[in-house]
Enzyme design. Sequence first.
Site, PDB file in Angstrom:
ATOM      1  N   GLU A 188      16.120 -12.625 -13.281  1.00  0.00           N
ATOM      2  CA  GLU A 188      14.666 -12.642 -13.699  1.00  0.00           C
ATOM      3  C   GLU A 188      14.311 -13.858 -14.268  1.00  0.00           C
ATOM      4  OE1 GLU A 188      13.986  -7.943 -14.595  1.00  0.00           O
ATOM      5  OE2 GLU A 188      13.852  -9.215 -16.164  1.00  0.00           O
ATOM      6  N   ALA A 319      17.105   0.811 -20.725  1.00  0.00           N
ATOM      7  CA  ALA A 319      16.224   1.532 -21.903  1.00  0.00           C
ATOM      8  C   ALA A 319      16.029   2.941 -21.722  1.00  0.00           C
ATOM      9  CB  ALA A 319      15.079   0.640 -21.926  1.00  0.00           C
ATOM     10  N   HIS A 445      -2.632   6.828   2.771  1.00  0.00           N
ATOM     11  CA  HIS A 445      -3.046   5.645   3.775  1.00  0.00           C
ATOM     12  C   HIS A 445      -4.150   4.961   2.930  1.00  0.00           C
ATOM     13  CE1 HIS A 445      -2.854   2.998   6.828  1.00  0.00           C
ATOM     14  NE2 HIS A 445      -4.400   3.081   7.250  1.00  0.00           N
TER      15      HIS A 445
END
Length: 466
Positions: A188, A319, A445
Amino acid sequence: MADTNFDIIVVGGGPGGYVAAIRAAQLKMKVALVEANHLGGICLNWGCIPTKALLRSSEIYHNMQHAKNYGLSADGIGFDLDAIVQRSRKISKQLNNGVGHLLKKNKVTVFDGYGTLNGAGKLHVEKDGKTVADLTSKHIILATGARARILPGMEPDGQLIWYYKDALVPNVVPKRLLVIGSGAIGIEFASFFHTMGSKTTVVEMVDRVVPAEDAEISAFLQKSLVKDGMEILTSAGVKALKKGKDSVTATLEFGGKTETREFDRVIVAAGIVGNVEKLGLEGTKVKVDRTHIVVNEWLETGEPGVYAIGDVAGAPWLAHKASHEGVLCVEKIAGTKGLHPINPDRIPGCTYCRPQIASVGLTEAQAKERGLKVKVGRFPFQGNGKAIALGEPDGLIKVLFDDKTGELLGAHMIGAEVTELIQGYGIAMELETTEAELMHTVFAHPTLSEMMHESVLDAYGRAVHF
């Protein structure tokens, strides 16, 4: 003096601890929460939330740079790093205040200090060498979390060598960045700084990035990152770091050779260790294995009346796992009926790099290791109208079913917004859904979720749009 006897004492105010405390209060228990640093824990203050704020800024910056792909024009694109960091810190502070409000609302008594077990049913709380309180309770829940693993010779200095806290408040976007470790934290930060302009090198000791993920997803991510200009060195290591005035010389080992390179900054993301020190575990029956407290399926330790939840109680270090454990632990103490232990195979995991990764359940390799015969379904983002309209045609959804029973064994995704999609499969697994129910479910959709449906169909040779 304030009353010091409670029904439950929780040590640690992170996503496991504060949720446990609130749930106990909801069950009409008298609750104390002991926290020495910041309510919300590492996740809220120095982890999950602030990193997502940084990554959101980098995502918008990336999209602005490619505005012409959407028929838009954006000139003079730039960024203010201080403003990006301040936005991140402001969000964490807002949520920290929110946790404090919730605890007050639920009448949880909060003690500012460090808790140490001091005999059966006793907890000593102190801060800065001074006693804050001596508390008693039949039930003490340890939710002290974990911290970054510090590697010898690679200790953080806040200037040239960064750990996650330093990387969250950078004073510069380094021109040359070395990231050690390609787990969720490392990848990250690599994604953020690379998007913001750093020439980024990631070193991973095993043979693929994000090694906890399905091998196919790992390969897809590595290919995507390399295509975007990031350097990935797998089956590699960092032998030494030597700090200079404003740079770090790293000795790298990869591909059967040793090479010395210079970087402006280094981020070390080499795992975590549990916060088990100074808890007074000595002399108790609490067992510690590789810095993590050993618990049973109900989060009970070997010491009667002492429990452990969250990161300090072991993997997965997430978490949401900690919060769920907190609730389960408290409800078990309260004698709630109909409880069942947490199934680790049903805990989803998300990584917010670009492209995002999300998964739940077994990888294909894990399923085969258990001797299961599987049906595998895949669907690429390039076959989905919504993904193409978003300008995000690169991605993949992969599902695994038990060939005999049709049980959904695992789901693995990479691509835009998959971290928001994964819970659909998580619910399906919890409900013990088979391929039949998923096939008969109507997906709206145009949505990205249609790919979830198509991947199920593909496992049984019925995919329509690919």
